[in-house]
Design an enzyme around this catalytic site. Structure first.
Site, PDB file in Angstrom:
ATOM      1  N   LYS A  62       1.171   4.285  -3.006  1.00 25.37           N
ATOM      2  CA  LYS A  62       0.948   5.710  -2.756  1.00 25.37           C
ATOM      3  C   LYS A  62       2.186   6.543  -3.110  1.00 25.37           C
ATOM      4  CE  LYS A  62      -3.294   5.311  -1.530  1.00 25.37           C
ATOM      5  NZ  LYS A  62      -4.385   5.879  -2.374  1.00 25.37           N
ATOM      6  N   TYR A  67       0.846  -1.194   0.000  1.00 25.24           N
ATOM      7  CA  TYR A  67       0.000   0.000   0.000  1.00 25.24           C
ATOM      8  C   TYR A  67       0.885   1.249   0.000  1.00 25.24           C
ATOM      9  CZ  TYR A  67      -3.282   3.543   1.702  1.00 25.24           C
ATOM     10  OH  TYR A  67      -4.040   4.684   1.836  1.00 25.24           O
TER      11      TYR A  67
END
Length: 286
Positions: free
Chosen positions: A186, A182
């Site tokens: 990002k 994750y």
């Protein structure tokens, strides 16, 4: 009115628009914005804030979340703005194209897209499986890229510029334990935002991102449960423990993030591009 376009089911509802003051001294009249992943959490707060600022809103989410989407549509209408519900998986380019077409058909020329939709998965980096890696990048990176590409092409056709606003995260600056992929997605969004800002400037298109910290949303509830399964802490404890890492001494709510997006969507940010704006209460440097 309900219709199908490229396998995308769309529900369009409208109400009489009105004039309302936007962020700071800006006045927004008859402008439209797409917000992806707007059925709940940060996306919902952004959709409602932009509606209060005077935008007509295309509310996107998965069809499985149609009840939540319809609720957001109704709330936007109650604020006196037009609303278009567009069900699409943003990791699928044809569905993103249909979503943008639906927004333009129902609301007129597009002015802003907020590529907000995203997913997370808690796990150690050494335990990541190929399927996990693929899905996280499909939604969190491909979905942002597709949204940006299709919206930018629409802006260029219109010839009047536009604003692209992407969902990054605190972890684009400071990765956290147990969410390595994750965090990587990002960071990729942050880099993409800078690259597209340079590429699209000649078309009068600005590209920025917002980077939330720890926000009280269903995504964090899910993440907290997954963290508890790994480290054995009671449910909710992982979320509470983050407070000590935040300079301002509290976790945030979706409306904190929506305020930043309001600025990035307004004329007040016309000279801002290529930036990823932290909305983390000072967590990145605490």
């Amino acid at each position: 009115m309900v219709f199908f376009r490229s396998k995308l089911r769309l529900a369009i509802a409208s109400s009489t628009p009105y004039f309302q003051r936007g962020f700071s001294t800006s006045r927004i009249v008859s402008k439209s914005a797409i917000v992806t992943g707007a059925g709940q959490g940060i996306g919902k707060a952004i959709a409602l804030r932009l509606a209060r600022d005077g935008f007509d809103i295309c509310v996107n989410d998965l069809e499985a979340n149609s009840t939540k989407v319809n609720s957001v549509v109704a709330e936007v209408q109650s604020l006196g703005r037009k609303a278009v519900a567009a069900y699409a998986d943003i990791s699928k380019l044809p569905q993103v194209e249909a979503m943008v077409n639906a927004s333009v058909d129902g609301l007129g020329p597009l002015d802003v897209i907020v590529a907000n939709a995203g997913i997370t998965k808690v796990q150690w980096g050494m335990d990541v499986q190929e399927s996990d890696l693929q899905r996280l990048f499909e939604v969190n990176f491909y979905g942002v890229l597709y949204s940006d590409q299709v919206a930018a092409k629409q802006f260029i056709r219109q010839g009047s510029g536009g604003k692209i606003i992407n969902a990054a995260s605190l972890v684009a600056f400071r990765p956290l334990l147990m969410i390595p992929i994750y965090s990587a997605t990002k960071a990729a969004v942050r880099s993409l935002t800078q690259s597209l800002a340079m590429e699209l400037a000649k078309h009068k298109i600005t590209v920025n991102a917002y980077a939330p910290g720890v926000v009280d949303t269903p995504m964090w509830e899910q993440g907290d449960e997954e963290m508890s399964a790994i480290n054995g802490l009671p449910k909710g404890q992982n979320f509470k423990d983050t407070v000590s890492l935040i300079t301002l001494g509290r976790t945030s709510v979706p409306e904190d993030v929506a305020k930043m997006v309001s600025f990035l969507a307004s004329a007040d940010s016309d000279y801002v591009t290529g930036q990823t704006m932290l909305v983390d209460g000072g967590m990145a440097f605490s």
